[in-house]
Design a protein around this motif. Structure first.
Motif, PDB file in Angstrom:
ATOM      1  N   TYR A  68     -41.851  27.115  67.734  1.00 52.86           N
ATOM      2  CA  TYR A  68     -42.595  28.271  67.256  1.00 52.86           C
ATOM      3  C   TYR A  68     -43.969  27.870  66.748  1.00 52.86           C
ATOM      4  O   TYR A  68     -44.393  28.257  65.672  1.00 52.86           O
ATOM      5  CB  TYR A  68     -41.806  28.995  66.160  1.00 52.86           C
ATOM      6  CG  TYR A  68     -40.689  29.841  66.715  1.00 52.86           C
ATOM      7  CD1 TYR A  68     -40.668  31.202  66.489  1.00 52.86           C
ATOM      8  CD2 TYR A  68     -39.677  29.287  67.465  1.00 52.86           C
ATOM      9  CE1 TYR A  68     -39.655  31.983  66.994  1.00 52.86           C
ATOM     10  CE2 TYR A  68     -38.663  30.054  67.979  1.00 52.86           C
ATOM     11  CZ  TYR A  68     -38.653  31.406  67.747  1.00 52.86           C
ATOM     12  OH  TYR A  68     -37.649  32.170  68.257  1.00 52.86           O
ATOM     13  N   GLU A  92     -45.008  39.348  66.781  1.00 48.54           N
ATOM     14  CA  GLU A  92     -43.855  39.871  67.516  1.00 48.54           C
ATOM     15  C   GLU A  92     -42.793  38.795  67.705  1.00 48.54           C
ATOM     16  O   GLU A  92     -41.598  39.066  67.582  1.00 48.54           O
ATOM     17  CB  GLU A  92     -44.300  40.436  68.853  1.00 48.54           C
ATOM     18  CG  GLU A  92     -45.049  41.744  68.719  1.00 48.54           C
ATOM     19  CD  GLU A  92     -45.467  42.312  70.050  1.00 48.54           C
ATOM     20  OE1 GLU A  92     -44.809  42.008  71.076  1.00 48.54           O
ATOM     21  OE2 GLU A  92     -46.453  43.061  70.083  1.00 48.54           O
ATOM     22  N   GLN A  93     -43.211  37.582  68.011  1.00 45.30           N
ATOM     23  CA  GLN A  93     -42.260  36.479  68.184  1.00 45.30           C
ATOM     24  C   GLN A  93     -41.503  36.210  66.879  1.00 45.30           C
ATOM     25  O   GLN A  93     -40.286  36.059  66.885  1.00 45.30           O
ATOM     26  CB  GLN A  93     -43.014  35.221  68.636  1.00 45.30           C
ATOM     27  CG  GLN A  93     -42.126  34.024  68.827  1.00 45.30           C
ATOM     28  CD  GLN A  93     -42.931  32.764  69.059  1.00 45.30           C
ATOM     29  OE1 GLN A  93     -43.925  32.522  68.389  1.00 45.30           O
ATOM     30  NE2 GLN A  93     -42.486  31.958  70.007  1.00 45.30           N
ATOM     31  N   GLU A 116     -49.818  43.785  63.327  1.00 47.94           N
ATOM     32  CA  GLU A 116     -48.433  44.226  63.443  1.00 47.94           C
ATOM     33  C   GLU A 116     -48.360  45.740  63.327  1.00 47.94           C
ATOM     34  O   GLU A 116     -47.687  46.403  64.116  1.00 47.94           O
ATOM     35  CB  GLU A 116     -47.602  43.573  62.342  1.00 47.94           C
ATOM     36  CG  GLU A 116     -46.231  44.185  62.166  1.00 47.94           C
ATOM     37  CD  GLU A 116     -45.627  43.827  60.828  1.00 47.94           C
ATOM     38  OE1 GLU A 116     -44.531  44.298  60.580  1.00 47.94           O
ATOM     39  OE2 GLU A 116     -46.258  43.114  60.040  1.00 47.94           O
ATOM     40  N   SER A 137     -49.971  47.337  66.473  1.00 49.75           N
ATOM     41  CA  SER A 137     -49.156  47.227  67.673  1.00 49.75           C
ATOM     42  C   SER A 137     -47.896  48.068  67.556  1.00 49.75           C
ATOM     43  O   SER A 137     -47.416  48.617  68.525  1.00 49.75           O
ATOM     44  CB  SER A 137     -48.804  45.770  67.961  1.00 49.75           C
ATOM     45  OG  SER A 137     -47.963  45.268  66.959  1.00 49.75           O
ATOM     46  N   SER A 184     -51.035  39.046  67.606  1.00 46.54           N
ATOM     47  CA  SER A 184     -49.978  40.030  67.830  1.00 46.54           C
ATOM     48  C   SER A 184     -48.756  39.382  68.477  1.00 46.54           C
ATOM     49  O   SER A 184     -47.622  39.726  68.140  1.00 46.54           O
ATOM     50  CB  SER A 184     -50.492  41.180  68.686  1.00 46.54           C
ATOM     51  OG  SER A 184     -50.906  40.706  69.949  1.00 46.54           O
ATOM     52  N   ALA A 185     -48.965  38.436  69.393  1.00 51.82           N
ATOM     53  CA  ALA A 185     -47.830  37.751  70.021  1.00 51.82           C
ATOM     54  C   ALA A 185     -47.060  36.914  68.993  1.00 51.82           C
ATOM     55  O   ALA A 185     -45.825  36.882  69.010  1.00 51.82           O
ATOM     56  CB  ALA A 185     -48.313  36.865  71.164  1.00 51.82           C
ATOM     57  N   TYR A 186     -47.796  36.284  68.096  1.00 51.82           N
ATOM     58  CA  TYR A 186     -47.148  35.482  67.054  1.00 51.82           C
ATOM     59  C   TYR A 186     -46.301  36.361  66.142  1.00 51.82           C
ATOM     60  O   TYR A 186     -45.153  36.044  65.834  1.00 51.82           O
ATOM     61  CB  TYR A 186     -48.197  34.727  66.236  1.00 51.82           C
ATOM     62  CG  TYR A 186     -47.625  33.959  65.078  1.00 51.82           C
ATOM     63  CD1 TYR A 186     -46.918  32.777  65.291  1.00 51.82           C
ATOM     64  CD2 TYR A 186     -47.765  34.416  63.775  1.00 51.82           C
ATOM     65  CE1 TYR A 186     -46.373  32.075  64.239  1.00 51.82           C
ATOM     66  CE2 TYR A 186     -47.229  33.712  62.718  1.00 51.82           C
ATOM     67  CZ  TYR A 186     -46.540  32.545  62.950  1.00 51.82           C
ATOM     68  OH  TYR A 186     -45.995  31.859  61.907  1.00 51.82           O
ATOM     69  N   LEU A 243     -50.844  31.079  70.580  1.00 50.51           N
ATOM     70  CA  LEU A 243     -50.495  32.501  70.646  1.00 50.51           C
ATOM     71  C   LEU A 243     -51.574  33.366  70.005  1.00 50.51           C
ATOM     72  O   LEU A 243     -52.235  32.944  69.061  1.00 50.51           O
ATOM     73  CB  LEU A 243     -49.170  32.752  69.911  1.00 50.51           C
ATOM     74  CG  LEU A 243     -47.942  32.068  70.469  1.00 50.51           C
ATOM     75  CD1 LEU A 243     -46.754  32.296  69.552  1.00 50.51           C
ATOM     76  CD2 LEU A 243     -47.628  32.563  71.858  1.00 50.51           C
ATOM     77  N   SER A 244     -51.705  34.577  70.524  1.00 46.17           N
ATOM     78  CA  SER A 244     -52.577  35.541  69.855  1.00 46.17           C
ATOM     79  C   SER A 244     -51.863  36.020  68.599  1.00 46.17           C
ATOM     80  O   SER A 244     -50.660  35.814  68.434  1.00 46.17           O
ATOM     81  CB  SER A 244     -52.860  36.721  70.782  1.00 46.17           C
ATOM     82  OG  SER A 244     -51.665  37.457  70.995  1.00 46.17           O
TER      83      SER A 244
END
Length: 152
Positions: A28, A40-41, A126, A129, A36-38, A33-34
């Motif tokens: 992780y 969400e992950q 977050e 999105s 938003s991707a971070y 990562l962007s």
């Protein structure tokens, strides 16, 4: 025979627990990562592992205590198992302390107290999105702003 079966189950559960912890630590990495991707992950991982890992940890503690009781004739094994229980309890207490501070809070102070990795800019991403997904209601503050600005 019972002790060997309990040892096998304990070894299997501890391997799953520690392997998952290592995978999270190594896999992780937010560098590529962007924002938003971070977010969400992390949210997905927290949702899926938040009940599973403490349950496996609790089972490991119970089985280790059981093995310590079964090892009443071998003092060295009993003391090592008690030390393992203490380490598992310390890990669970540390995880519970971190988890308690990072639960989402309603309102503008959302995420306060979380580690520095979740910066306020990530929290805004977050919310943004989440409001663009279908079927997800828009946060109250965004609705208020949108109603003041009128239709776009």
């Amino acid at each position: 025979m019972t002790a060997n079966a309990v040892r096998f189950i304990l070894l299997l559960l501890l391997a799953l627990l520690v392997g998952t912890m290592f995978g999270i630590w190594a896999g992780y990495n937010p560098a590529a990562l962007s924002a938003s991707a971070y977010v969400e992950q992390q949210q997905n991982a927290i949702r899926s592992l938040n009940t599973l890992l403490p349950a496996i940890g609790a089972m490991c503690i119970v089985l280790t205590v059981w093995l310590a009781i079964l090892a009443k004739d071998d003092a060295r094994a009993r003391y090592l198992l008690v030390a393992a229980v203490v380490c598992l309890l310390a890990a669970m207490a540390h995880g519970a302390r971190i988890g308690r501070h990072c639960r989402p809070r309603p309102g503008p102070a959302r995420g306060a107290g979380c580690p520095r990795a979740l910066k306020p800019s990530l929290q805004r991403t977050e919310i943004r999105s989440a409001s663009t997904r279908q079927g997800t209601p828009m946060p109250a503050r965004s609705r208020q702003r949108a109603s003041r600005q009128g239709p776009s």
